[in-house]
Design a protein around this motif. Structure first.
Motif, PDB file in Angstrom:
ATOM      1  N   LEU A   1      -1.718  86.504  40.341  1.00 50.50           N
ATOM      2  CA  LEU A   1      -2.624  87.345  41.362  1.00 50.50           C
ATOM      3  C   LEU A   1      -2.433  88.454  40.096  1.00 50.50           C
ATOM      4  N   SER A   2      -3.185  89.096  39.645  1.00 49.47           N
ATOM      5  CA  SER A   2      -3.214  90.516  38.751  1.00 49.47           C
ATOM      6  C   SER A   2      -4.039  91.972  39.383  1.00 49.47           C
ATOM      7  N   LEU A   3      -3.178  92.217  40.124  1.00 49.07           N
ATOM      8  CA  LEU A   3      -3.300  93.323  40.590  1.00 49.07           C
ATOM      9  C   LEU A   3      -3.478  94.557  39.487  1.00 49.07           C
ATOM     10  N   ARG A   4      -4.918  95.485  39.009  1.00 48.31           N
ATOM     11  CA  ARG A   4      -5.066  96.653  37.641  1.00 48.31           C
ATOM     12  C   ARG A   4      -4.630  96.298  36.669  1.00 48.31           C
ATOM     13  N   GLY A   5      -3.592  94.448  36.424  1.00 47.31           N
ATOM     14  CA  GLY A   5      -3.543  94.431  34.532  1.00 47.31           C
ATOM     15  C   GLY A   5      -1.755  93.724  35.443  1.00 47.31           C
ATOM     16  N   GLN A   6      -1.563  94.281  36.637  1.00 45.96           N
ATOM     17  CA  GLN A   6       0.202  94.051  36.535  1.00 45.96           C
ATOM     18  C   GLN A   6       0.420  92.433  37.425  1.00 45.96           C
ATOM     19  N   ASP A   7       1.032  91.617  36.828  1.00 48.82           N
ATOM     20  CA  ASP A   7       1.427  90.070  37.225  1.00 48.82           C
ATOM     21  C   ASP A   7       2.323  90.036  38.964  1.00 48.82           C
ATOM     22  N   LEU A   8       1.643  90.215  39.755  1.00 47.89           N
ATOM     23  CA  LEU A   8       2.533  90.110  40.784  1.00 47.89           C
ATOM     24  C   LEU A   8       3.979  89.154  41.172  1.00 47.89           C
ATOM     25  N   SER A   9       3.532  88.280  40.609  1.00 46.79           N
ATOM     26  CA  SER A   9       4.481  87.177  40.575  1.00 46.79           C
ATOM     27  C   SER A   9       5.592  87.669  39.577  1.00 46.79           C
ATOM     28  N   ARG A  10       5.289  88.165  38.425  1.00 39.44           N
ATOM     29  CA  ARG A  10       6.260  88.841  37.571  1.00 39.44           C
ATOM     30  C   ARG A  10       6.718  89.648  38.381  1.00 39.44           C
ATOM     31  N   ALA A  11       6.018  91.195  38.767  1.00 41.10           N
ATOM     32  CA  ALA A  11       6.846  92.406  38.985  1.00 41.10           C
ATOM     33  C   ALA A  11       7.807  91.660  40.454  1.00 41.10           C
ATOM     34  N   LEU A  12       7.538  90.789  40.955  1.00 35.90           N
ATOM     35  CA  LEU A  12       8.480  90.333  42.484  1.00 35.90           C
ATOM     36  C   LEU A  12       9.650  90.026  41.812  1.00 35.90           C
ATOM     37  N   ILE A  13       9.736  88.987  40.510  1.00 39.32           N
ATOM     38  CA  ILE A  13      10.489  88.776  39.771  1.00 39.32           C
ATOM     39  C   ILE A  13      11.576  90.093  39.424  1.00 39.32           C
ATOM     40  N   GLU A  14      10.411  91.142  38.740  1.00 39.95           N
ATOM     41  CA  GLU A  14      11.062  92.483  37.674  1.00 39.95           C
ATOM     42  C   GLU A  14      12.276  93.493  38.829  1.00 39.95           C
ATOM     43  N   GLN A  15      11.668  93.330  39.777  1.00 41.78           N
ATOM     44  CA  GLN A  15      12.074  94.156  41.159  1.00 41.78           C
ATOM     45  C   GLN A  15      13.449  93.279  41.430  1.00 41.78           C
ATOM     46  N   GLY A  16      13.970  92.210  41.584  1.00 39.03           N
ATOM     47  CA  GLY A  16      14.834  91.948  42.151  1.00 39.03           C
ATOM     48  C   GLY A  16      14.744  90.652  43.670  1.00 39.03           C
ATOM     49  N   LEU A  17      13.140  90.893  44.409  1.00 40.09           N
ATOM     50  CA  LEU A  17      12.758  91.007  45.612  1.00 40.09           C
ATOM     51  C   LEU A  17      12.389  88.937  45.688  1.00 40.09           C
ATOM     52  N   ALA A  18      12.580  88.186  44.607  1.00 40.41           N
ATOM     53  CA  ALA A  18      12.067  86.905  44.651  1.00 40.41           C
ATOM     54  C   ALA A  18      12.951  86.430  43.088  1.00 40.41           C
ATOM     55  N   LEU A  19      12.804  84.536  43.395  1.00 39.86           N
ATOM     56  CA  LEU A  19      13.594  83.918  42.316  1.00 39.86           C
ATOM     57  C   LEU A  19      12.837  83.688  41.672  1.00 39.86           C
ATOM     58  N   ALA A  20      12.546  83.159  40.321  1.00 41.61           N
ATOM     59  CA  ALA A  20      12.221  82.335  38.818  1.00 41.61           C
ATOM     60  C   ALA A  20      12.485  81.060  40.038  1.00 41.61           C
ATOM     61  N   TYR A  21      11.206  80.492  40.118  1.00 41.68           N
ATOM     62  CA  TYR A  21      10.924  79.324  40.905  1.00 41.68           C
ATOM     63  C   TYR A  21      10.765  77.814  39.564  1.00 41.68           C
ATOM     64  N   THR A  22      11.876  77.066  38.781  1.00 43.93           N
ATOM     65  CA  THR A  22      11.970  76.663  38.476  1.00 43.93           C
ATOM     66  C   THR A  22      11.603  75.072  38.679  1.00 43.93           C
ATOM     67  N   GLU A  23      11.862  74.680  39.477  1.00 46.88           N
ATOM     68  CA  GLU A  23      11.145  73.387  39.576  1.00 46.88           C
ATOM     69  C   GLU A  23      10.117  72.461  39.342  1.00 46.88           C
ATOM     70  N   PHE A  24       8.896  72.821  39.380  1.00 51.25           N
ATOM     71  CA  PHE A  24       7.809  72.692  38.477  1.00 51.25           C
ATOM     72  C   PHE A  24       7.417  73.335  37.154  1.00 51.25           C
ATOM     73  N   PRO A  25       7.224  73.022  36.163  1.00 54.03           N
ATOM     74  CA  PRO A  25       7.149  74.005  35.102  1.00 54.03           C
ATOM     75  C   PRO A  25       5.766  74.825  35.014  1.00 54.03           C
ATOM     76  N   HIS A  26       5.231  75.582  34.721  1.00 50.65           N
ATOM     77  CA  HIS A  26       3.926  76.858  34.845  1.00 50.65           C
ATOM     78  C   HIS A  26       3.685  77.309  33.629  1.00 50.65           C
ATOM     79  N   ALA A  27       2.375  77.818  33.318  1.00 47.82           N
ATOM     80  CA  ALA A  27       2.771  78.454  31.780  1.00 47.82           C
ATOM     81  C   ALA A  27       2.860  79.602  31.594  1.00 47.82           C
ATOM     82  N   ARG A  28       3.692  80.388  32.684  1.00 47.82           N
ATOM     83  CA  ARG A  28       4.094  81.063  32.856  1.00 47.82           C
ATOM     84  C   ARG A  28       5.327  81.415  32.465  1.00 47.82           C
ATOM     85  N   GLU A  29       6.415  80.358  32.073  1.00 49.76           N
ATOM     86  CA  GLU A  29       7.328  80.108  32.938  1.00 49.76           C
ATOM     87  C   GLU A  29       8.554  80.690  31.717  1.00 49.76           C
TER      88      GLU A  29
END
Length: 198
Positions: free
Chosen positions: A114-142
């Motif tokens: 999901l992108s909010l005004r150009g910001q990738d919300l998944s990446r934002a969660l990682i950058e803030q230390g609020l969620a983990l990079a999930y590595t069990e399944f490959p994906h385009a933005r890994e």
């Protein structure tokens, strides 16, 4: 005049038609590029979005939000930060959907970013230390998410600032790496689990 059996059948049919289960409800069909509204934050990595009056569950790809059921009080407190972040920043907002393959998971949830005004919300969660990079399944933005993961680990905050949370994260990432290799039969090297440089 209706017989008793016919009357019971009519009432039963009427009740069934009035009590549709959620599984029967019409679900929004999502596609990449769709502009949708976030109407509910289910948890730190899952939301419900609305398109044309219909709703769909969407699981944010590439991130894993720690569940609040963790017994450690510090981790439990940290686990509430990801859904709070999404509630503050994305709830009732229009966001753009980008789907990946597969489009849905076994639970029927869409898988995407999901992108909010150009910001990738998944990446934002990682950058803030609020969620983990999930590595069990490959994906385009890994690769991008793992780069963000490395940055937050170097200047720890959020989950990474708590030693017990970091231990838990390393354990999860080890399990995910093993699961991924067993499923794909392809080597996967998680940078978090790499031995330190000499």
């Amino acid at each position: 005049m209706f017989s008793r059996a016919a009357f019971v059948l009519v009432v039963a049919v009427g009740l069934v038609s009035c009590t549709r289960s959620p599984a029967d409800a019409e679900v929004a069909t999502l596609a990449s590029g769709d502009q949708v509204k976030v109407v509910e934050v289910v948890k730190g990595d899952e939301v419900i979005v609305e398109k044309d009056g219909r709703r769909a569950h969407l699981r944010l790809l590439g991130v894993h939000a720690v569940e609040a059921v963790i017994e450690d009080p510090a981790i439990a407190a940290l686990s509430r930060q990801a859904p709070t972040y999404l509630s503050i920043n994305a709830l009732d907002q229009t966001v753009e959907v980008t789907l990946d393959e597969p489009i849905k998971d076994p639970l029927g949830r869409y898988l995407g970013y999901l992108s909010l005004r150009g910001q990738d919300l998944s990446r934002a969660l990682i950058e803030q230390g609020l969620a983990l990079a999930y590595t069990e399944f490959p994906h385009a933005r890994e690769a991008d998410y793992l780069a963000a993961d490395a940055v937050i680990r170097a200047a720890p905050r959020g989950l990474w600032a708590d030693p017990s949370a970091e231990k838990m994260i390393r354990g999860l990432r080890r399990v995910w790496a093993e699961s991924r290799q067993a499923r794909t039969h392809q080597p996967f090297s998680d940078p978090l689990l790499a031995p330190p440089a000499p």
